[in-house]
Design an enzyme around this catalytic site. Structure first.
Site, mmCIF file in Angstrom:
data_model
loop_
_atom_site.group_PDB
_atom_site.id
_atom_site.type_symbol
_atom_site.label_atom_id
_atom_site.label_comp_id
_atom_site.label_asym_id
_atom_site.label_seq_id
_atom_site.Cartn_x
_atom_site.Cartn_y
_atom_site.Cartn_z
ATOM 1 N N TYR A 571 0.937 -1.297 -0.170
ATOM 2 C CA TYR A 571 -0.199 -0.090 0.173
ATOM 3 C C TYR A 571 0.910 1.269 -0.679
ATOM 4 C CZ TYR A 571 -4.264 -2.396 0.849
ATOM 5 O OH TYR A 571 -5.583 -3.312 0.688
ATOM 6 N N GLY A 599 -10.523 16.661 26.791
ATOM 7 C CA GLY A 599 -9.741 15.301 26.250
ATOM 8 C C GLY A 599 -8.472 15.819 26.135
ATOM 9 N N GLY A 601 -3.976 14.561 26.248
ATOM 10 C CA GLY A 601 -2.881 13.849 26.119
ATOM 11 C C GLY A 601 -1.857 14.619 26.511
ATOM 12 N N GLY A 604 -1.913 17.459 23.222
ATOM 13 C CA GLY A 604 -2.236 18.251 23.159
ATOM 14 C C GLY A 604 -4.017 18.278 23.275
ATOM 15 N N LYS A 605 -5.263 18.521 23.309
ATOM 16 C CA LYS A 605 -6.364 18.560 23.845
ATOM 17 C C LYS A 605 -7.720 18.979 23.417
ATOM 18 C CE LYS A 605 -5.798 22.642 26.191
ATOM 19 N NZ LYS A 605 -6.061 23.898 27.434
ATOM 20 N N GLY A 679 -20.548 12.284 24.032
ATOM 21 C CA GLY A 679 -18.982 11.300 24.981
ATOM 22 C C GLY A 679 -18.176 10.256 24.116
ATOM 23 N N ASP A 794 -7.168 2.747 13.899
ATOM 24 C CA ASP A 794 -7.111 2.957 15.152
ATOM 25 C C ASP A 794 -9.028 2.854 16.011
ATOM 26 O OD1 ASP A 794 -6.748 2.490 18.274
ATOM 27 O OD2 ASP A 794 -6.287 4.524 18.321
ATOM 28 N N ARG A 798 -13.426 3.481 21.973
ATOM 29 C CA ARG A 798 -13.443 4.227 22.796
ATOM 30 C C ARG A 798 -13.522 5.946 21.602
ATOM 31 N NH1 ARG A 798 -8.838 0.708 22.800
ATOM 32 N NH2 ARG A 798 -7.569 1.494 21.133
ATOM 33 N N ASN A 799 -12.957 5.390 20.501
ATOM 34 C CA ASN A 799 -12.919 6.581 19.714
ATOM 35 C C ASN A 799 -14.128 6.101 18.457
ATOM 36 O OD1 ASN A 799 -10.267 6.920 19.311
ATOM 37 N ND2 ASN A 799 -9.514 5.294 18.720
#
Length: 979
Positions: A571, A599, A601, A604-605, A679, A794, A798-799
């Site tokens: 790919y 949120g 991390g 960033g946020k 959320g 991913d 949660r995503n």
């Protein structure tokens, strides 16, 4: 001739009298008791051909009377002994009864057989729920077979419908259900091998009352001024019109109120709605009290109350503020919040600074909210306050009857700054400093040209003078010292300090004769220079160590990869930095008002924000804003810009978090996306575990409005294409129990100008249809990404974000997730990877393809139907785990997964990537599991999606060998050691 006929009739009568003693079809009487009349012919049933003469004779010593009951229950009388009907017609089929003067009767049923009319059809077909209903289609010929009931269009009758045929009365439908309403049926029978059918009957079912009425009012409290008009509408909902309702005033005993306006209508077959409108045209103070709306049916009663308070005049009451004196450090933000009650609503609200200018400066903003009917909150946010911006901030509010104000005293604490320190005037050293609180100046002396002195100067040698005094601004302080106290060459340090910080200034001098002069310190090989060299060396070592650690730590990158081409097993990805960026997405950053952090991390946020004028110039909407932390490096900044370009390239879809705008000039990059109020899906599922309902039973539709939604050919949304305002939605009902609750949620996505919802989405229970809907929506979103040649890499619960209407949206949350502290991400090399969600080829060969996303989707389904459990429960990611994956270990079915959905999971987990389904095929598999109404609602919502694009769909059914090397920058996991 007539005489002969009379003689013949007399003979017949005598014969009947002689035979009457033995005829079994006629009633008999005991000796001495009155006997019923006798009928000739003496039989219970008689068949007469249509067109022939029907002749019946009733024999009794006394007066007799004939009655004939037609097939539609009409009575025809004849007071003669004989009933003669020449040229009998099929409509004369029925029961003929003869009665005598003693009230005794005898009956005979006559069939008038007509080849052209087998069924007698009359009277509409009505039935009551849970009772029997008679289809009145009696036969004119009893000698037929297979007398039964069929559906008008040849379809099968409901499987639970049972009936009992009776040639003389018709066909009885047993135990009528509400679902039979408007069922069209025909009576059918077979004569001489030919099927014959009656006219159509449409069953109209009257619902059985099994619950109390639903009673509601829009507001439970009202506040009015004397003389205002009081109007309150009570809505009563029930299955039929057999509901009683009224308004009562609790005084304290209930008093019936007669001046009420009534309106009613049917919103569907079993949804009757009535409105009782109570109006008091000119309210008085003594009208205050509690009003009850009462309704009852045969099952029980229900009521709801609303309170009215009438005041003489309007008012404004500002709630006490805990602390009107505010201290803030220079450069920080501060919120001044005022809560108050006002009636009528406030007409004028203003913030005043220092009693002369508006406090709403360009960098500040004012936010005003109406918390309830009379309660308001006003907030002034002062951003990055400077030392000169302390002072009084006054909030003024007024309405037509009253006004009020509250004042805040804002003090800005600033670090001392030394203004003057390097002059020797008339033998005096002077040091002038400013700051808040008032700085304290101290003097220190040291020999030589030093940059730090430790020997304090005696206070008796210092003169302190306050130069200026300001109630809110910086305070200026001057301190002087006589240079004669110094006997040696050296350095004098002036140090100013307060609660915020401190600063210093130095004065170097030397003796020349009897005079002191200011000199410049040596610039070569001074202790200061040596110190700088040592510090620079230490700093270099620290920088190298930090650089090494920085290169070793996981770097932020965009998870979504866009495929440029597929060459054999490889790919080739598009470099997202090379994607174009259209500046039409630019949005002024000064129109963003930031709120809470959603949120955060390592890099960033994501922050909740209000965007002013994003869609309309006068509209505010809630959005989510991605941003980097101030410590972000160039690579992170480039990654965020790449993410922006990927989102703009993908375009719009209902099931991904869509791009709304961006700020790329005049400051740090901000990516503005849709805000999802509930959320991430993972936490939503875990919150709903205790209220999960495992049911797929359907109920009848409850509202014509929503039937129109299901059967309409045009989208039912408005055309404004506004971004959804994140407020409670509205409620409506559709055919199934779960769809009914889902429509209450989805309607906030479609209809934004109707009655407020009774329930918020987050208050409703979770059921199996919700899980199937989530599966379907995520598959649709992933199919869209695949059509745009985009690989997610991913995919997990949660995503997935959730918004009003329980609409799922796929996102890349990597920027705002603290993966360093997330056990789902395992460290391998310089990457943290979600191993339990990854396909084997991704784990062991770093191959990321459309097929590896399908594997992750299967893991997502397991999460979904286990209500948020972690995959491979109780199994750590170690060498044993890797070995089991290689050997084909797969998880068992989660607790709430139907067998069909577990089959989908297993196909997604095929060890051969080529045998896994495409997302397009997954969508088709799940479509078979969801209800038609859910599919139709989803179709309508998809058509309503704002600014839809029509991407060129790439058919991924032409599969390639995906087990090749990836162009991804992510390092492959190391091959595990056998356990």
């Amino acid at each position: 001739m007539r005489g002969a006929r009379g003689a013949w009739d007399l003979l017949c009568v005598l014969l009947v009298l002689l035979r009457g003693q033995t005829a079994t079809s006629q009633p008999s009487a005991s000796p001495g008791e009155p006997s019923p009349p006798s009928i000739h012919p003496a039989q219970s049933e008689l068949i007469v051909e249509a067109g022939d003469t029907l002749s019946l004779t009733c024999i009794d010593p006394d007066f007799v009377r004939w009655t004939f009951k037609t097939y539609f229950n009409e009575m025809v009388e004849n007071k003669k002994n004989e009933w003669i009907q020449e040229k009998a017609e099929a409509t004369r089929t029925g029961t003929y009864t003869c009665s005598n003067s003693n009230g005794l009767t005898s009956s005979i049923y006559v069939f008038v057989r007509d080849p052209a009319k087998l069924f007698l059809v009359g009277l509409p077909l009505f039935g009551k729920e849970d009772s029997d209903a008679l289809v009145r289609c009696p036969l004119t010929d009893p000698q037929v077979s297979n007398y039964s009931l069929i559906e008008c269009d040849g379809k099968s009758l409901p499987t639970d419908l049972t009936f009992v045929p009776n040639p003389k009365a018709g066909i009885t439908i047993k135990n009528v259900k509400r679902a039979y309403h408007r069922l069209c049926v025909r009576c059918a029978a077979q004569r001489d091998g030919t099927w014959l059918h009656s006219d159509k009957f449409t069953l109209k079912v009257r619902a059985a009352i099994k619950a109390i009425p639903v009673v509601s009012v829009p507001e439970t409290s009202h506040l009015l001024k004397k003389g205002d008009t009081f109007t309150v509408v009570c809505t009563i909902k029930d299955v039929s019109t057999s509901v009683n309702s009224m308004w009562l005033k609790m005084n304290p005993q209930p008093q019936h109120i007669a001046q009420v306006k009534h309106n009613s209508w049917h919103r569907g077959d079993f949804n009757y709605e009535r409105q009782e409108t109570l109006t008091i045209s000119s309210a008085r103070v003594d009208d205050s009290g509690v009003f009850m709306c009462y309704a009852n049916n045969t099952f029980g009663s229900a009521n709801v109350t609303t309170t009215l308070k009438v005041v003489e005049k309007g008012f404004i009451n500002i709630s006490p503020v805990k602390n009107t004196t505010v201290f803030v450090t220079d450069g920080e933000n501060v919120d001044l919040v005022v809560e108050y009650e006002a009636y009528p609503k406030p007409e004028h609200q203003q913030w005043i600074y220092m009693n002369r200018t508006s406090a709403n400066k360009g960098k500040d903003y004012v936010k005003s909210d109406n918390k309830s009917n009379i309660r308001y909150v006003n907030q002034l946010r002062l951003t990055r306050l400077k030392g000169t911006e302390g002072g009084t901030y006054t909030f003024l509010v007024s309405n037509s009857d009253a006004s009020a104000s509250v004042t805040f005293n804002v003090y800005v604490n600033t670090k001392p700054e030394i203004l003057t320190y390097d002059r020797l005037i008339n033998g005096m050293l002077q040091c002038v400093a400013e700051g808040f609180p008032e700085p304290t100046i101290d003097w220190y002396f040291c020999t030589g040209a030093e940059q730090r002195c430790t020997t304090p100067v005696s206070p008796v040698d210092v003169q302190v003078q306050n130069v200026s005094v300001s109630p809110f601004g910086k305070l200026v302080v001057q301190s002087s010292i006589d240079s004669s106290v110094f006997r040696h060459n050296g350095t004098v340090e002036c140090k100013a300090s307060n609660d915020v910080g401190k600063s210093s200034a130095f004065f170097n001098f030397a003796f020349k004769g009897n005079n002191k002069e200011q000199i410049q310190a040596h610039t070569l090989f001074t202790p200061l220079l040596i110190g700088f060299v040592v510090a620079a060396g230490a700093m270099g070592i620290i920088v190298m160590v930090l650089t090494y650690k920085y290169l070793q730590k996981p770097m932020y990158e965009v998870q979504w990869k866009v495929v440029e081409e597929i060459n054999g097993n490889n790919y080739v990805y598009i470099d997202p930095t090379q994607l174009p960026y259209d500046h039409k997405w630019e949005f002024p950053r000064n129109r963003l008002s930031f709120g809470k952090t959603l949120g955060a991390g390592a890099f960033g946020k994501v922050v909740e924000a209000t965007a002013y004028g994003l869609i309309k110039s006068d509209a505010a909407m809630t959005v989510a804003v991605k941003m980097l932390k101030p410590s972000a490096h160039l690579t992170e900044r480039e990654a965020l810009m790449s993410e922006l370009k990927v989102l703009s390239y993908l375009g719009n879809h209902m099931n991904i978090v869509n791009l709304l705008g961006a700020c790329t000039v005049g400051g740090p990059t901000l990516v503005i996306t849709e805000y999802c109020c509930y959320g991430d899906l993972l936490n939503f599922l875990r919150r709903k575990r205790d209220s999960f309902i495992f049911s797929k039973q359907e109920e009848q539709a409850e509202a014509a409005l929503y039937k129109n939604l299901l059967h309409s050919t045009e989208p039912s949304c408005d055309s404004s294409n506004e971004y959804m305002d994140m407020k409670p939605g509205v409620s409506y009902v559709v055919p199934t129990k779960t769809d009914k609750r889902r429509s209450a949620r989805i309607d906030s996505y479609i209809e934004r100008d109707v009655t407020p919802a009774i329930m918020e989405d987050d208050e409703l229970a979770l059921d199996l249809d919700d899980l199937l809907s989530f599966s379907y929506q995520v598959a649709k979103g992933m199919a869209f990404l695949a059509s745009k040649n985009c690989i997610h890499r991913d995919l997990a619960a949660r995503n997935i974000l959730l918004t009003h209407g329980r609409i799922t949206k796929i996102c890349d949350f990597g920027l705002a997730r603290d993966i360093r502290n997330d056990s789902n991400y395992v460290v391998k090399g310089n990457a943290r990877l979600p191993v339990k969600w990854m396909a084997p080829e991704s784990i062991f060969s770093c191959v990321y393809t459309f097929e590896s996303d399908v594997w992750s989707y299967g893991i997502f389904l397991w999460e979904l139907f286990s209500l948020g459990s972690s995959p491979y429960p109780g199994m750590p990611v170690d060498s044993k785990f890797y070995k089991m994956i290689k050997e084909g270990f797969r998880m068992v079915s989660p607790e709430h997964a139907p067998a069909e959905m577990y089959d989908v999971m297993k196909t997604c987990w095929d060890a051969d990537p080529l045998k896994r389904p495409t997302f397009k095929q997954v969508v088709q598999l799940i479509e078979k599991q969801i209800s038609d109404s859910t599919k139709h609602i989803y179709s309508n919502l998809a058509n309503c999606n704002p600014n839809p694009e029509n991407p060129v769909v790439v058919d991924h059914s032409v599969r390639v060998n995906s087990v090749g090397s990836s162009a991804s920058s992510t390092q492959p996991l190391l091959v595990h050691e056998d356990a």
